[in-house]
Design a protein around this motif. Structure first.
Motif, PDB file in Angstrom:
ATOM      1  N   LYS A 272      10.130  11.351  -6.778  1.00  0.00           N
ATOM      2  CA  LYS A 272       9.123  10.879  -5.828  1.00  0.00           C
ATOM      3  C   LYS A 272       8.939   9.367  -5.904  1.00  0.00           C
ATOM      4  O   LYS A 272       8.723   8.715  -4.872  1.00  0.00           O
ATOM      5  N   SER A 273       9.032   8.808  -7.109  1.00  0.00           N
ATOM      6  CA  SER A 273       8.859   7.363  -7.247  1.00  0.00           C
ATOM      7  C   SER A 273       9.957   6.606  -6.505  1.00  0.00           C
ATOM      8  O   SER A 273       9.702   5.566  -5.884  1.00  0.00           O
ATOM      9  N   THR A 274      11.187   7.137  -6.561  1.00  0.00           N
ATOM     10  CA  THR A 274      12.313   6.496  -5.868  1.00  0.00           C
ATOM     11  C   THR A 274      12.142   6.602  -4.354  1.00  0.00           C
ATOM     12  O   THR A 274      12.337   5.631  -3.614  1.00  0.00           O
ATOM     13  N   VAL A 275      11.761   7.782  -3.902  1.00  0.00           N
ATOM     14  CA  VAL A 275      11.531   7.986  -2.467  1.00  0.00           C
ATOM     15  C   VAL A 275      10.418   7.071  -1.979  1.00  0.00           C
ATOM     16  O   VAL A 275      10.516   6.469  -0.899  1.00  0.00           O
ATOM     17  N   HIS A 276       9.378   6.946  -2.764  1.00  0.00           N
ATOM     18  CA  HIS A 276       8.268   6.087  -2.377  1.00  0.00           C
ATOM     19  C   HIS A 276       8.713   4.636  -2.246  1.00  0.00           C
ATOM     20  O   HIS A 276       8.287   3.917  -1.331  1.00  0.00           O
ATOM     21  N   ASP A 277       9.588   4.192  -3.135  1.00  0.00           N
ATOM     22  CA  ASP A 277      10.111   2.827  -3.062  1.00  0.00           C
ATOM     23  C   ASP A 277      10.891   2.610  -1.767  1.00  0.00           C
ATOM     24  O   ASP A 277      10.754   1.563  -1.109  1.00  0.00           O
ATOM     25  N   TYR A 278      11.718   3.592  -1.410  1.00  0.00           N
ATOM     26  CA  TYR A 278      12.465   3.494  -0.152  1.00  0.00           C
ATOM     27  C   TYR A 278      11.497   3.418   1.030  1.00  0.00           C
ATOM     28  O   TYR A 278      11.637   2.573   1.924  1.00  0.00           O
ATOM     29  N   LEU A 279      10.541   4.319   1.058  1.00  0.00           N
ATOM     30  CA  LEU A 279       9.598   4.368   2.178  1.00  0.00           C
ATOM     31  C   LEU A 279       8.773   3.091   2.265  1.00  0.00           C
ATOM     32  O   LEU A 279       8.513   2.582   3.358  1.00  0.00           O
TER      33      LEU A 279
ATOM     34  N   LEU B 151      11.080   0.432   3.774  1.00  0.00           N
ATOM     35  CA  LEU B 151      11.317   0.679   5.197  1.00  0.00           C
ATOM     36  C   LEU B 151      10.052   0.428   6.014  1.00  0.00           C
ATOM     37  O   LEU B 151      10.124  -0.033   7.150  1.00  0.00           O
ATOM     38  N   THR B 152       8.900   0.711   5.415  1.00  0.00           N
ATOM     39  CA  THR B 152       7.629   0.435   6.092  1.00  0.00           C
ATOM     40  C   THR B 152       7.380  -1.064   6.209  1.00  0.00           C
ATOM     41  O   THR B 152       6.938  -1.554   7.260  1.00  0.00           O
ATOM     42  N   SER B 153       7.704  -1.793   5.171  1.00  0.00           N
ATOM     43  CA  SER B 153       7.432  -3.234   5.177  1.00  0.00           C
ATOM     44  C   SER B 153       8.240  -3.978   6.227  1.00  0.00           C
ATOM     45  O   SER B 153       7.828  -5.036   6.702  1.00  0.00           O
ATOM     46  N   ILE B 154       9.416  -3.430   6.598  1.00  0.00           N
ATOM     47  CA  ILE B 154      10.249  -4.106   7.598  1.00  0.00           C
ATOM     48  C   ILE B 154      10.143  -3.460   8.978  1.00  0.00           C
ATOM     49  O   ILE B 154      10.874  -3.832   9.896  1.00  0.00           O
ATOM     50  N   GLY B 155       9.244  -2.476   9.100  1.00  0.00           N
ATOM     51  CA  GLY B 155       8.895  -1.977  10.424  1.00  0.00           C
ATOM     52  C   GLY B 155       9.664  -0.790  10.940  1.00  0.00           C
ATOM     53  O   GLY B 155       9.442  -0.368  12.079  1.00  0.00           O
TER      54      GLY B 155
ATOM     55  N   ASN C  83       3.527   4.387   8.030  1.00  0.00           N
ATOM     56  CA  ASN C  83       2.759   5.202   7.093  1.00  0.00           C
ATOM     57  C   ASN C  83       1.404   5.530   7.712  1.00  0.00           C
ATOM     58  O   ASN C  83       0.566   4.653   7.903  1.00  0.00           O
ATOM     59  N   ASP C  84       1.200   6.811   8.040  1.00  0.00           N
ATOM     60  CA  ASP C  84      -0.087   7.279   8.578  1.00  0.00           C
ATOM     61  C   ASP C  84      -0.780   8.125   7.510  1.00  0.00           C
ATOM     62  O   ASP C  84      -0.563   9.340   7.417  1.00  0.00           O
ATOM     63  N   ASP C  85      -1.578   7.463   6.667  1.00  0.00           N
ATOM     64  CA  ASP C  85      -2.331   8.168   5.626  1.00  0.00           C
ATOM     65  C   ASP C  85      -1.442   9.052   4.761  1.00  0.00           C
ATOM     66  O   ASP C  85      -1.743  10.231   4.512  1.00  0.00           O
ATOM     67  N   GLY C  86      -0.325   8.481   4.324  1.00  0.00           N
ATOM     68  CA  GLY C  86       0.558   9.211   3.420  1.00  0.00           C
ATOM     69  C   GLY C  86       1.583  10.087   4.097  1.00  0.00           C
ATOM     70  O   GLY C  86       2.418  10.714   3.427  1.00  0.00           O
TER      71      GLY C  86
ATOM     72  N   LEU D 223       9.073   7.644  11.928  1.00  0.00           N
ATOM     73  CA  LEU D 223       9.874   6.520  12.397  1.00  0.00           C
ATOM     74  C   LEU D 223       9.017   5.554  13.200  1.00  0.00           C
ATOM     75  O   LEU D 223       8.137   5.972  13.958  1.00  0.00           O
ATOM     76  N   GLY D 224       9.304   4.265  13.073  1.00  0.00           N
ATOM     77  CA  GLY D 224       8.619   3.254  13.862  1.00  0.00           C
ATOM     78  C   GLY D 224       9.380   2.944  15.136  1.00  0.00           C
ATOM     79  O   GLY D 224      10.581   3.196  15.246  1.00  0.00           O
ATOM     80  N   PHE D 225       8.678   2.380  16.105  1.00  0.00           N
ATOM     81  CA  PHE D 225       9.303   2.091  17.395  1.00  0.00           C
ATOM     82  C   PHE D 225      10.244   0.890  17.336  1.00  0.00           C
ATOM     83  O   PHE D 225      10.902   0.581  18.339  1.00  0.00           O
TER      84      PHE D 225
END
Length: 253
Positions: free
Chosen positions: A40-47, A50-54, A58-61, A65-67
Motif C-alpha cells: 500500500k505504501s508503494t501504491v500510495h507513492d505512485y498515486l 500522479l496526483t501532483s502532476i494532474g 484524489n477525492d477523499d481517498g 483519472l484526471g481530465f
C-alpha cells in the motif's frame, strides 16, 4: 543498465495504475494494492505522484483519472488529417441512415476508433474516440487487414491472439483468411454479433496512393443488418464516403 531497467519498470507500473483507474472509474489505495500486488505504501507513492502532476484526482481517498489525459487524446485526434477529412462524410452517413458512423485506424495491430458520429436513433454502445479492440472482431478492422500487404497482415495475426469477444467471433486463422480474401474482392466488409451481440457493422477501406490509412464503418442493430436490401444500402453509403475521403485526403488543402 540496472538503472534503466528499474526506471522502465516504474513507468510500466504507473501506466498499469492508470489502466486500472480507467477500468474501475475510482478506487482506494488498499483495493488498488490488491489488484496490482504491491504494498500500500508503494501504491500510495505512485498515486501521490500522479496526483501532483494532474493525471489522477484524489477525492477523499478515492482516486480517479484526471481530465488532463483528455487533453492528450483530444490533441491527438485534432492533429489527425483523417479525422478532419472524414468528419463531414460521417455526418452525411448519419443524416442519411440514422446509424452510428466512425472513422477508424490501426495502431500496433489493434483497431482504434478515431471519431464517431451518432444520431438520436442510433445504438447506445458507449463508443468513444480512442477505444481499442481486437482488429479481427470488427468489420471496420477486418477491411483494413484485408487490404494490407500479406506480410503486414500475417504479422498482425501472428502477434495478436484471435480472441473471442462473443461466440460469433472468428478465431480460426484459416477461416479468417478466407473471409479477408472475400472482403478484398467485394470492396467492403460486413459482420454482426462478432464484437458485441446485437451489433452489426458495414465498413470500407480508406486508401491513399494504394495504401490503406484507415476505414469508415456504419454500426447498426444486427436485426436491421440481416435485411439484404438494407445491408446493400449501407454498403453503398460507406463505400461512397470512403472513396470521397480517399480523394479529399490527397487533394484538399
Amino acid at each position: 543498465m540496472k538503472e534503466s531497467t528499474t526506471g522502465l519498470k516504474t513507468i510500466e507500473r504507473a501506466f498499469e495504475i492508470l489502466e486500472l483507474l480507467k477500468d474501475e472509474k475510482e478506487v482506494g489505495v488498499a483495493e488498488l494494492s490488491r489488484k496490482i500486488d504491491l504494498p500500500k505504501s508503494t501504491v500510495h507513492d505512485y498515486l501521490r505522484t500522479l496526483t501532483s502532476i494532474g493525471y489522477v484526482i484524489n477525492d477523499d481517498g478515492r482516486y480517479r483519472l484526471g481530465f488532463r489525459l483528455l487533453e492528450f487524446g483530444g490533441q491527438m485526434k485534432y492533429r489527425n488529417r483523417l479525422f478532419h477529412i472524414a468528419k463531414p462524410e460521417l455526418e452525411r452517413i448519419v443524416e442519411n441512415t440514422g446509424e452510428i458512423a466512425s472513422a477508424n485506424i490501426e495502431e500496433r495491430g489493434r483497431f482504434v476508433i478515431l471519431h464517431a458520429e451518432h444520431s438520436a436513433e442510433s445504438l447506445k454502445l458507449g463508443i468513444y474516440p480512442g477505444i481499442t479492440i481486437p482488429i479481427h472482431t470488427h468489420a471496420a478492422g477486418k477491411v483494413m487487414l484485408a487490404n494490407y500487404p500479406e506480410d503486414r497482415r500475417d504479422r498482425i495475426i501472428e502477434e495478436h491472439d484471435l480472441v473471442a469477444m462473443t461466440d460469433h467471433t472468428i478465431t480460426d486463422r484459416d477461416e479468417l483468411c478466407d473471409e479477408l480474401k472475400k472482403i478484398k474482392e467485394q470492396g467492403y466488409a460486413v459482420d454482426w454479433n462478432e464484437q458485441v451481440v446485437g451489433m452489426g457493422v458495414v465498413a470500407a477501406p480508406v486508401e491513399v496512393d494504394d495504401q490503406v490509412i484507415g476505414s469508415l464503418g456504419v454500426v447498426c442493430p444486427t436485426d436491421r443488418l440481416r435485411d439484404e436490401e438494407y445491408r446493400a444500402e449501407l454498403a453503398r453509403e460507406v463505400q461512397k464516403s470512403a472513396n470521397i475521403v480517399s480523394v479529399n485526403y490527397q487533394y484538399s488543402p
